[in-house]
Scaffold this motif. Sequence first.
Motif, PDB file in Angstrom:
ATOM      1  N   THR A   1     -12.981  -8.584 -11.327  1.00  0.00           N
ATOM      2  CA  THR A   1     -12.233  -7.343 -11.081  1.00  0.00           C
ATOM      3  C   THR A   1     -11.885  -6.635 -12.380  1.00  0.00           C
ATOM      4  O   THR A   1     -11.847  -5.401 -12.422  1.00  0.00           O
ATOM      5  CB  THR A   1     -10.948  -7.624 -10.286  1.00  0.00           C
ATOM      6  OG1 THR A   1     -10.117  -8.547 -10.999  1.00  0.00           O
ATOM      7  CG2 THR A   1     -11.279  -8.196  -8.914  1.00  0.00           C
TER       8      THR A   1
ATOM      9  N   SER B   1     -13.221  -2.939 -13.175  1.00  0.00           N
ATOM     10  CA  SER B   1     -12.237  -1.898 -13.487  1.00  0.00           C
ATOM     11  C   SER B   1     -12.636  -1.124 -14.733  1.00  0.00           C
ATOM     12  O   SER B   1     -12.564   0.112 -14.763  1.00  0.00           O
ATOM     13  CB  SER B   1     -10.850  -2.524 -13.684  1.00  0.00           C
ATOM     14  OG  SER B   1     -10.390  -3.130 -12.502  1.00  0.00           O
TER      15      SER B   1
ATOM     16  N   ILE C   1      -6.764  -7.834  -6.795  1.00  0.00           N
ATOM     17  CA  ILE C   1      -7.096  -6.476  -6.352  1.00  0.00           C
ATOM     18  C   ILE C   1      -5.801  -5.702  -6.094  1.00  0.00           C
ATOM     19  O   ILE C   1      -5.687  -4.944  -5.138  1.00  0.00           O
ATOM     20  CB  ILE C   1      -7.996  -6.489  -5.095  1.00  0.00           C
ATOM     21  CG1 ILE C   1      -7.376  -7.335  -3.975  1.00  0.00           C
ATOM     22  CG2 ILE C   1      -9.391  -6.992  -5.431  1.00  0.00           C
ATOM     23  CD1 ILE C   1      -8.105  -7.210  -2.644  1.00  0.00           C
ATOM     24  N   THR C   2      -4.832  -5.923  -6.954  1.00  0.00           N
ATOM     25  CA  THR C   2      -3.520  -5.313  -6.804  1.00  0.00           C
ATOM     26  C   THR C   2      -3.601  -3.794  -6.691  1.00  0.00           C
ATOM     27  O   THR C   2      -4.428  -3.158  -7.364  1.00  0.00           O
ATOM     28  CB  THR C   2      -2.619  -5.685  -7.998  1.00  0.00           C
ATOM     29  OG1 THR C   2      -1.420  -4.915  -7.952  1.00  0.00           O
ATOM     30  CG2 THR C   2      -3.317  -5.409  -9.318  1.00  0.00           C
ATOM     31  N   PRO C   3      -2.764  -3.184  -5.864  1.00  0.00           N
ATOM     32  CA  PRO C   3      -2.730  -1.715  -5.787  1.00  0.00           C
ATOM     33  C   PRO C   3      -2.360  -1.065  -7.120  1.00  0.00           C
ATOM     34  O   PRO C   3      -2.658   0.108  -7.334  1.00  0.00           O
ATOM     35  CB  PRO C   3      -1.648  -1.445  -4.732  1.00  0.00           C
ATOM     36  CG  PRO C   3      -1.558  -2.701  -3.936  1.00  0.00           C
ATOM     37  CD  PRO C   3      -1.871  -3.811  -4.877  1.00  0.00           C
TER      38      PRO C   3
ATOM     39  N   ASN D   1      -3.668  -1.763  -9.904  1.00  0.00           N
ATOM     40  CA  ASN D   1      -4.756  -2.201 -10.774  1.00  0.00           C
ATOM     41  C   ASN D   1      -4.911  -1.350 -12.026  1.00  0.00           C
ATOM     42  O   ASN D   1      -5.069  -1.876 -13.130  1.00  0.00           O
ATOM     43  CB  ASN D   1      -6.068  -2.190  -9.980  1.00  0.00           C
ATOM     44  CG  ASN D   1      -7.276  -2.421 -10.858  1.00  0.00           C
ATOM     45  OD1 ASN D   1      -7.396  -3.451 -11.499  1.00  0.00           O
ATOM     46  ND2 ASN D   1      -8.176  -1.443 -10.908  1.00  0.00           N
TER      47      ASN D   1
ATOM     48  N   PHE E   1      -4.903  -2.302  -0.416  1.00  0.00           N
ATOM     49  CA  PHE E   1      -5.165  -2.857  -1.744  1.00  0.00           C
ATOM     50  C   PHE E   1      -6.407  -2.233  -2.376  1.00  0.00           C
ATOM     51  O   PHE E   1      -6.380  -1.806  -3.536  1.00  0.00           O
ATOM     52  CB  PHE E   1      -5.327  -4.380  -1.646  1.00  0.00           C
ATOM     53  CG  PHE E   1      -4.031  -5.142  -1.677  1.00  0.00           C
ATOM     54  CD1 PHE E   1      -3.733  -5.996  -2.715  1.00  0.00           C
ATOM     55  CD2 PHE E   1      -3.101  -5.015  -0.655  1.00  0.00           C
ATOM     56  CE1 PHE E   1      -2.541  -6.708  -2.751  1.00  0.00           C
ATOM     57  CE2 PHE E   1      -1.904  -5.715  -0.668  1.00  0.00           C
ATOM     58  CZ  PHE E   1      -1.619  -6.565  -1.721  1.00  0.00           C
ATOM     59  N   LEU E   2      -7.495  -2.185  -1.627  1.00  0.00           N
ATOM     60  CA  LEU E   2      -8.757  -1.712  -2.197  1.00  0.00           C
ATOM     61  C   LEU E   2      -8.757  -0.205  -2.437  1.00  0.00           C
ATOM     62  O   LEU E   2      -9.305   0.270  -3.441  1.00  0.00           O
ATOM     63  CB  LEU E   2      -9.916  -2.103  -1.279  1.00  0.00           C
ATOM     64  CG  LEU E   2     -10.206  -3.609  -1.198  1.00  0.00           C
ATOM     65  CD1 LEU E   2     -11.247  -3.896  -0.123  1.00  0.00           C
ATOM     66  CD2 LEU E   2     -10.680  -4.139  -2.549  1.00  0.00           C
TER      67      LEU E   2
ATOM     68  N   TYR F   1      -6.148   1.769  -3.093  1.00  0.00           N
ATOM     69  CA  TYR F   1      -5.325   2.058  -4.273  1.00  0.00           C
ATOM     70  C   TYR F   1      -5.998   1.537  -5.540  1.00  0.00           C
ATOM     71  O   TYR F   1      -5.842   2.123  -6.618  1.00  0.00           O
ATOM     72  CB  TYR F   1      -3.936   1.430  -4.110  1.00  0.00           C
ATOM     73  CG  TYR F   1      -2.943   2.315  -3.397  1.00  0.00           C
ATOM     74  CD1 TYR F   1      -3.247   2.872  -2.153  1.00  0.00           C
ATOM     75  CD2 TYR F   1      -1.703   2.603  -3.944  1.00  0.00           C
ATOM     76  CE1 TYR F   1      -2.343   3.683  -1.490  1.00  0.00           C
ATOM     77  CE2 TYR F   1      -0.786   3.410  -3.289  1.00  0.00           C
ATOM     78  CZ  TYR F   1      -1.111   3.947  -2.060  1.00  0.00           C
ATOM     79  OH  TYR F   1      -0.210   4.750  -1.420  1.00  0.00           O
ATOM     80  N   TRP F   2      -6.725   0.444  -5.413  1.00  0.00           N
ATOM     81  CA  TRP F   2      -7.442  -0.129  -6.556  1.00  0.00           C
ATOM     82  C   TRP F   2      -8.450   0.880  -7.112  1.00  0.00           C
ATOM     83  O   TRP F   2      -8.548   1.075  -8.325  1.00  0.00           O
ATOM     84  CB  TRP F   2      -8.151  -1.403  -6.095  1.00  0.00           C
ATOM     85  CG  TRP F   2      -8.667  -2.301  -7.171  1.00  0.00           C
ATOM     86  CD1 TRP F   2      -8.003  -3.319  -7.783  1.00  0.00           C
ATOM     87  CD2 TRP F   2      -9.981  -2.280  -7.758  1.00  0.00           C
ATOM     88  NE1 TRP F   2      -8.814  -3.934  -8.712  1.00  0.00           N
ATOM     89  CE2 TRP F   2     -10.029  -3.320  -8.722  1.00  0.00           C
ATOM     90  CE3 TRP F   2     -11.112  -1.492  -7.569  1.00  0.00           C
ATOM     91  CZ2 TRP F   2     -11.163  -3.581  -9.478  1.00  0.00           C
ATOM     92  CZ3 TRP F   2     -12.245  -1.745  -8.329  1.00  0.00           C
ATOM     93  CH2 TRP F   2     -12.263  -2.783  -9.268  1.00  0.00           C
TER      94      TRP F   2
END
Length: 507
Positions: free
Chosen positions: A15, A19, A155-157, A159, A489-490, A492-493
């Motif tokens: 991730t 990113s 996969i934190t929002p 991120n 999560f995804l 916002y990621w």
Amino acid sequence: MTMDVRAVLEFATVTRGLSLILQAVLNAAIPDHDADAFRPPRTEEPLYLDSTVEWLLGGLSHWDAEHFLFIAERGYLYEHNFAFFPLFPVVLRGLAETLLWPLNSWLSVRGRLLVAVALGNSALFLLSVVALHALSRIVLQDRRLALLSSLLYCITPANVFMTAGYSESLFAALTFGGLYLLEKGFTLRACLALSIATAARSNGLVNIGFLLYLPSLHAISQIRVYRTTTKGHSKVFRYLWVVVRLLLTSLLGTAIITIPFCAFQYYGYRTFCTPSVSLERIPPSLLSLAERKGYRVPDENGPPPLWCMRPLPLLYSHIQDVYWDVGFLRYFELRQIPNFILALPMANLGIMAAYAYFKANPELCLRLGLWETSANKGLDKPTPGMFNPRVFVYVVHSTVLLVFGTLCMHVQVLTRFMASSTPVPFWISAHLLLLNEPLLHRRKTSNPNVQIQTHSRNGCFYKPQNPIIALLPHFTTCSPTTQSILGYFLSYWVLGLALHCNFLPWT
């Protein structure tokens, strides 16, 4: 290294790489918005690789990240720079001057700082996810819940703030690590870690609550043991020793955690209230920016600012009040409704965690979890999972952050504020997935067409180590709860990378 830790580290590494790649692609594909943000002029001549690094990593320097980079390069020049605590800029400058020093012929300080952001925050995020997993294992006492919580954290929002030039990854690593040490009984080491965290973000002060609560639980447990194992004067002396040790631990730990905050405020006071810098020593381009934008700079020949005359001259409070208009209910305006909507999912997770925990443990919550009413219950053998008695203080901490963030801060900050400060949003999300998603149950689902694929090893069947990856191909057939959580999560990621890295408004 256990299989779970390896799985978490592998997913976190993937991730982080994605990113960095996505922010570069999205930053190149989408034109930057002309936002009214802090953009100091470049006073250093660019070197050979600066343009390449700016193209690849420039998206990591937008919005508040520019403050951290400016402080790392120039120090605390403008008054409002003091809203950003010094530990992260120190880390960046340290990396730029040590690990990245061989590149000084090809990269300017600014270029090396951008590389330091990418490398430093990636490494710090890996440390934070390992610390979160360790903390989750010891508090939740549930391996599957700890693993899933840690994978969701990957996969934190928030991120983009864990990746860009913000202090969130650093603060999360220190906070989760410090709380793990505190849970293990290493109080002094925990105090040092939490103290260093306070040098990264002001809300590190809230962690004092853990220092007061967890040793109190241990003291009460000891008193309960002494009540049945000792008699006479020996019992009294043991009681007194437990109380004295608790008081000393609380006072010393509180002092250790607050020292960085107090020292930083004192430095700000000395910088502006008793300045030793004249305007002639400030580069003209930076002084011109201050005059154009109304930024205050220290001037030994000018009058001190009004906040210096207050009984408690806290620069941080002054900045939040004057520059960011932060205060009780100040953000409750109709035009801020979109920002409240952005923060709503994270707020909803915090509310659900508090409500579900109170509903499952009403008596424990009313007793503040400090003593037991039955010999069959206790913290020595807690019920595994989200409703474990040891989770109580974390739910309280999360609720305090939620209430304060909603009522007294720019509410859109709530997502990264909570995602880097408390494990509860990830614990409740993982709990809801395990509770409502048939594909994650140990038993087989009634529909064989939507079962997660298993593999055979030595004649045994096992599920993949990463349930998040295993769920994604079946997203459309997952439960509504799973779709909501993973969708949040995804989305916002990805959206965070697309918007924030192009100076578009985000949380």
